[in-house]
Write an enzyme that holds these catalytic residues in place. Structure first.
Site, PDB file in Angstrom:
ATOM      1  CB  THR A 173       0.598  -3.261   6.280  1.00 54.56           C
ATOM      2  OG1 THR A 173      -0.687  -3.370   5.761  1.00 54.56           O
ATOM      3  CG2 THR A 173       1.229  -1.976   6.219  1.00 54.56           C
ATOM      4  CG  ASP A 174      -2.628  -7.429   4.013  1.00 56.20           C
ATOM      5  OD1 ASP A 174      -3.308  -7.486   2.998  1.00 56.20           O
ATOM      6  OD2 ASP A 174      -2.945  -6.294   4.861  1.00 56.20           O
ATOM      7  CE  LYS A 216      -2.865  -4.349   8.381  1.00 60.02           C
ATOM      8  NZ  LYS A 216      -2.771  -4.553   6.949  1.00 60.02           N
ATOM      9  CE1 TYR A 261      -6.223   0.461  -0.172  1.00 61.97           C
ATOM     10  CE2 TYR A 261      -4.095  -0.120  -1.415  1.00 61.97           C
ATOM     11  CZ  TYR A 261      -5.079  -0.244  -0.335  1.00 61.97           C
ATOM     12  OH  TYR A 261      -4.391  -1.007   0.940  1.00 61.97           O
ATOM     13  CD  GLU A 274      -6.556 -25.784  29.975  1.00 63.97           C
ATOM     14  OE1 GLU A 274      -6.207 -24.826  29.367  1.00 63.97           O
ATOM     15  OE2 GLU A 274      -7.644 -26.546  29.808  1.00 63.97           O
ATOM     16  CB  THR A 318      -0.968   0.004   1.369  1.00 66.38           C
ATOM     17  OG1 THR A 318      -1.991  -0.969   0.990  1.00 66.38           O
ATOM     18  CG2 THR A 318      -1.694   1.360   1.470  1.00 66.38           C
TER      19      THR A 318
HETATM   20  N1  DAS Z   1      -2.754  -5.648   0.970  1.00 64.76           N
HETATM   21  C1  DAS Z   1      -1.834  -4.839   1.654  1.00 64.76           C
HETATM   22  C2  DAS Z   1      -0.450  -5.354   1.622  1.00 64.76           C
HETATM   23  O1  DAS Z   1       0.095  -4.985   0.483  1.00 64.76           O
HETATM   24  C3  DAS Z   1      -1.600  -3.309   1.720  1.00 64.76           C
HETATM   25  C4  DAS Z   1      -0.950  -2.828   2.600  1.00 64.76           C
HETATM   26  O2  DAS Z   1      -1.442  -2.630   3.647  1.00 64.76           O
HETATM   27  O3  DAS Z   1       0.255  -2.844   2.486  1.00 64.76           O
HETATM   28  O4  DAS Z   1       0.048  -6.038   2.614  1.00 64.76           O
END
Ligand code: DAS
Length: 337
Positions: free
Chosen positions: A100-101, A173, A34, A294, A23
């Site tokens: 970020t994923d 995340k 986007y 457990e 992103t």
């Molecule tokens: N889909 C997400 C990724 O590319 C967009 C982002 O947050 O970077 O990980």
């Protein structure tokens, strides 16, 4: 390709920026939609002219993907290209732009396979580059500021987001859309960075980078390891299916302290007897999954993930399985890394 050479005095540190997409490089396609991985590495650097006051930056486009499409092939290419850059004496450190994923998984993989004490900082964004108040430019500026800081070396792979510096081992995340999505729930932050001003906290936890036994990613494909999410009423279906599909390791995102229902436990024990490594992690997102609380791990031959969430436990188990199948030896890795 050398960027901003004229506006960056030769005295400034040299940072190699490797771009993978995400992103941070995204652009709107109409309305609120986007597309990730649209802008090039050069465009990301050009959008932050203030970077010229921090470092001389060279760029390299390793991939152009949203990080939900990240895979072992890109991991290996990224690790090789980052290592090559860091092996150049003139290069102070590396900054990697990434979605970020799955950033936490890539960061942890690099934390285990890069043979370096130089700073490596991953950076992404929650808003695309064309958004109102895009967060990418400041994140990138702060990532470079952290990478060139004299005290950055030896802290392992780091992630900068939202004015925070996270250790690769700790970060997760935790929110689908918020700028404050990244948390380090167990051991906390590596530091803070505010408009380039860096404040470091404690040292990196556990072994990493130059201290890792996995340096230079093992040759050949990593053994397949699947993650199975536990839930009320969980049966044995997915465990049995994963074993039939050839999984050599399973990570259970267990309920609570890494627990799973009796029928799933039975399937897990049978998987171990069939030679599959079974790691108990937790779906809770925090805390420590301990052995023999457990679940009788010792009797079942299970491994407790301790602090690692399921996606991080999978990374370590894949690398560990390139070395050993012994549950005790694998368990030792989870108390070491
Ligand atoms: N889909 C997400 C990724 O590319 C967009 C982002 O947050 O970077 O990980």
């Amino acid at each position: 390709m050398m960027l901003n050479p004229m506006s960056s005095p030769a005295s400034l540190p040299r940072i190699h920026l490797l771009a993978t997409g995400g992103t941070i490089a995204g652009a709107h396609t109409g309305g609120r939609s986007y597309a990730a991985a649209t802008l090039t590495a050069e465009a990301l650097v050009a959008a932050v002219p203030q970077l010229a006051g921090l470092a001389r930056i060279t760029t390299e486009q390793v991939a152009g993907i949203a990080s939900q499409d990240m895979d072992e092939q890109v991991w290996r290419q990224l690790a090789a290209r980052t290592q090559a850059a860091l092996d150049e004496p003139a290069v102070t450190g590396a900054v990697i732009t990434h979605g970020t994923d799955t950033m936490e998984e890539t960061a942890y993989f690099l934390n285990l396979v890069l043979r370096t004490a130089k700073p490596v900082v991953l950076v992404g964004a929650m808003r695309p580059a064309t958004a109102i108040s895009a967060d990418g430019p400041m994140n990138l500026y702060n990532a470079v500021a952290a990478a060139v800081h004299p005290a950055a070396a030896g802290r392992g792979v780091l992630v900068v987001a939202n004015d925070e510096i996270h250790f690769a081992r700790e970060i997760a995340k935790t929110n689908t859309t918020q700028l404050a999505t990244f948390r380090s729930p167990n051991r906390g932050l590596a530091g803070l960075v505010n408009t380039g001003r860096v404040h470091w906290f404690g040292p990196a936890p556990r072994r990493h980078t130059a201290g890792s036994e996995f340096a230079a990613a093992p040759p050949g494909a990593l053994p397949p390891v699947e993650i199975i999410h536990a839930h009320a009423g969980m049966g044995r279906t997915l465990i049995d299916a994963a074993v039939r599909a050839g999984a050599q390791g399973l990570v259970i995102a267990g309920v609570g302290n890494g627990n799973l229902a009796a029928s799933a436990l039975a399937a897990g024990r049978e998987a171990v007897r069939a030679g599959v490594a079974v790691v108990r992690s937790s779906r809770t997102g925090g805390g420590v999954v301990e052995r023999d609380i457990e679940v009788d791990d010792s009797a079942a031959g299970f491994i407790a993930a301790e602090e690692l969430n399921p996606q991080k436990a999978r990374v370590l188990l894949m690398l560990g399985l390139t070395r050993t199948r012994d549950p005790a030896a694998l368990q030792a890795l989870f108390t070491t890394y």
